[in-house]
Design a protein around this motif. Structure first.
Motif, PDB file in Angstrom:
ATOM      1  N   HIS A  83       0.740  -1.073   0.316  1.00  0.00           N
ATOM      2  CA  HIS A  83      -0.333  -0.017   0.080  1.00  0.00           C
ATOM      3  C   HIS A  83       0.661   1.413   0.198  1.00  0.00           C
ATOM      4  O   HIS A  83       0.958   1.878   0.943  1.00  0.00           O
ATOM      5  CB  HIS A  83      -0.881   0.286   1.247  1.00  0.00           C
ATOM      6  CG  HIS A  83      -2.126  -1.674   1.336  1.00  0.00           C
ATOM      7  ND1 HIS A  83      -2.071  -1.682   2.822  1.00  0.00           N
ATOM      8  CD2 HIS A  83      -2.400  -2.613   0.559  1.00  0.00           C
ATOM      9  CE1 HIS A  83      -2.778  -2.886   1.968  1.00  0.00           C
ATOM     10  NE2 HIS A  83      -3.060  -2.873   1.398  1.00  0.00           N
ATOM     11  N   GLU A  84       1.694   1.593  -0.644  1.00  0.00           N
ATOM     12  CA  GLU A  84       2.220   2.771  -1.071  1.00  0.00           C
ATOM     13  C   GLU A  84       2.458   3.049  -2.879  1.00  0.00           C
ATOM     14  O   GLU A  84       2.989   3.970  -2.976  1.00  0.00           O
ATOM     15  CB  GLU A  84       4.024   2.287  -0.732  1.00  0.00           C
ATOM     16  CG  GLU A  84       4.323   1.570   0.566  1.00  0.00           C
ATOM     17  CD  GLU A  84       6.273   1.182   0.873  1.00  0.00           C
ATOM     18  OE1 GLU A  84       6.744   1.291   0.358  1.00  0.00           O
ATOM     19  OE2 GLU A  84       6.226   1.274   2.339  1.00  0.00           O
ATOM     20  N   SER A  85       1.802   2.726  -3.097  1.00  0.00           N
ATOM     21  CA  SER A  85       2.605   2.663  -4.777  1.00  0.00           C
ATOM     22  C   SER A  85       1.712   4.196  -4.803  1.00  0.00           C
ATOM     23  O   SER A  85       0.323   4.681  -4.084  1.00  0.00           O
ATOM     24  CB  SER A  85       1.258   1.676  -5.837  1.00  0.00           C
ATOM     25  OG  SER A  85      -0.466   1.942  -5.258  1.00  0.00           O
ATOM     26  N   ARG A  86       1.492   4.891  -6.297  1.00  0.00           N
ATOM     27  CA  ARG A  86       0.668   5.887  -7.052  1.00  0.00           C
ATOM     28  C   ARG A  86      -0.963   5.780  -6.368  1.00  0.00           C
ATOM     29  O   ARG A  86      -1.632   6.689  -5.781  1.00  0.00           O
ATOM     30  CB  ARG A  86       0.719   6.195  -7.879  1.00  0.00           C
ATOM     31  CG  ARG A  86       0.069   7.147  -8.787  1.00  0.00           C
ATOM     32  CD  ARG A  86       0.687   7.909 -10.173  1.00  0.00           C
ATOM     33  NE  ARG A  86       2.407   7.626 -10.204  1.00  0.00           N
ATOM     34  CZ  ARG A  86       2.644   8.729 -10.178  1.00  0.00           C
ATOM     35  NH1 ARG A  86       2.697  10.347  -9.677  1.00  0.00           N
ATOM     36  NH2 ARG A  86       4.076   9.075 -10.254  1.00  0.00           N
ATOM     37  N   ARG A  89      -1.726   6.255  -2.890  1.00  0.00           N
ATOM     38  CA  ARG A  89      -2.007   7.782  -2.762  1.00  0.00           C
ATOM     39  C   ARG A  89      -3.096   7.987  -2.801  1.00  0.00           C
ATOM     40  O   ARG A  89      -3.221   8.833  -2.070  1.00  0.00           O
ATOM     41  CB  ARG A  89      -0.298   8.113  -2.571  1.00  0.00           C
ATOM     42  CG  ARG A  89       0.819   7.371  -2.424  1.00  0.00           C
ATOM     43  CD  ARG A  89       2.292   7.646  -2.407  1.00  0.00           C
ATOM     44  NE  ARG A  89       2.864   6.876  -2.569  1.00  0.00           N
ATOM     45  CZ  ARG A  89       4.811   7.082  -2.738  1.00  0.00           C
ATOM     46  NH1 ARG A  89       4.655   8.379  -2.772  1.00  0.00           N
ATOM     47  NH2 ARG A  89       5.082   6.417  -2.488  1.00  0.00           N
TER      48      ARG A  89
END
Length: 250
Positions: A83-86, A89
């Motif tokens: 859960h760090e993707s563009r 976000r």
């Protein structure tokens, strides 16, 4: 409880916050996030492509299993950094749906998002030295449970806690600690077992402090009702610096 077992919530439900109060809180928090977040991302919200909505753990047992699974990845160097993707976000600009509150120490070696291998929007991380409770900490935990509907609160202590060590030292020597650190020591003091040898007191007090804080949270009226209904669990755990394992504290 082991890493794969279903926890047995001990007590339960909270009085639901009134719609008007929840609405005001959410409008204030998410409204501001949408305005500033969209500006910062540099993309109009009207044309942004929403990311697929994540399914979060919805029960205390599922939430606890997810934390333990993440810790297993962390300690075996198989982190996913989820859960760090563009797309994520962009998704979290409009709101959050975390599945657990982790009340931990401020120690820089024990960041909850890392030791449980979680990402944006997954955890409410509340941190104070030695997991000491005050009104701000209680309010932060309550916000996660009552307004965000989180099903799990974990109190997370850790091996070699500096705040606990300071409290044990002050208790043994009678020394007054500087400024507000004395307040922390006084709050931790009930966890100190004077029947133990001095060399064993710090480690035992780390575990005892977790249990005391967990019990206090579970006794809060707004949390206790949810626990009784099985909609919330308040659990204690500690993180071992030597091997990065999170284990349950009764």
């Amino acid at each position: 409880m082991n890493e794969s077992s279903e926890p047995l919530p001990s007590a339960g439900d909270v009085r639901r916050a009134t719609p008007s109060r929840r609405g005001l809180l959410r409008t204030a928090v998410t409204g501001a996030a949408v305005t500033t977040g969209a500006w910062a991302l540099g993309a109009p919200t009207a044309t942004a492509t929403p990311a697929p909505r994540r399914t979060r753990p919805a029960t205390p047992g599922a939430a606890l299993r997810e934390l333990y699974a993440g810790n297993r990845r962390w300690r075996t160097f198989r982190e996913r950094h989820p859960h760090e993707s563009r797309a994520v976000r962009t998704e979290v600009v409009s709101g959050q749906r975390p599945f657990a509150v982790v009340l931990g120490c401020i120690d820089s070696r024990v960041p909850p998002e890392l030791v449980f291998d979680q990402g944006l929007g997954d955890l409410i991380a509340v941190r104070s030295a030695g997991e000491v409770l005050d009104e701000a900490v209680l309010g932060s935990v309550a916000y996660g449970v009552l307004d965000l509907g989180i099903p799990l609160v974990m109190v997370l202590g850790h091996q070699s806690c500096g705040a606990v060590s300071a409290a044990v030292h002050a208790d043994e020597t009678g020394e007054t600690l500087p400024a507000h650190i004395q307040y922390l020591a006084e709050q931790i003091k009930p966890a100190i077992d004077h029947s133990l040898p001095l060399t064993a007191r710090v480690d035992a007090a780390v575990t005892a402090q977790v249990g005391l804080v967990r019990s206090r949270l579970a006794a809060e009226p707004d949390l206790a009702a949810r626990i009784a209904e099985g909609r919330l669990a308040a659990v204690g755990a500690r993180y071992e610096l030597t091997n990065q394992v999170v284990r349950e504290v009764p």
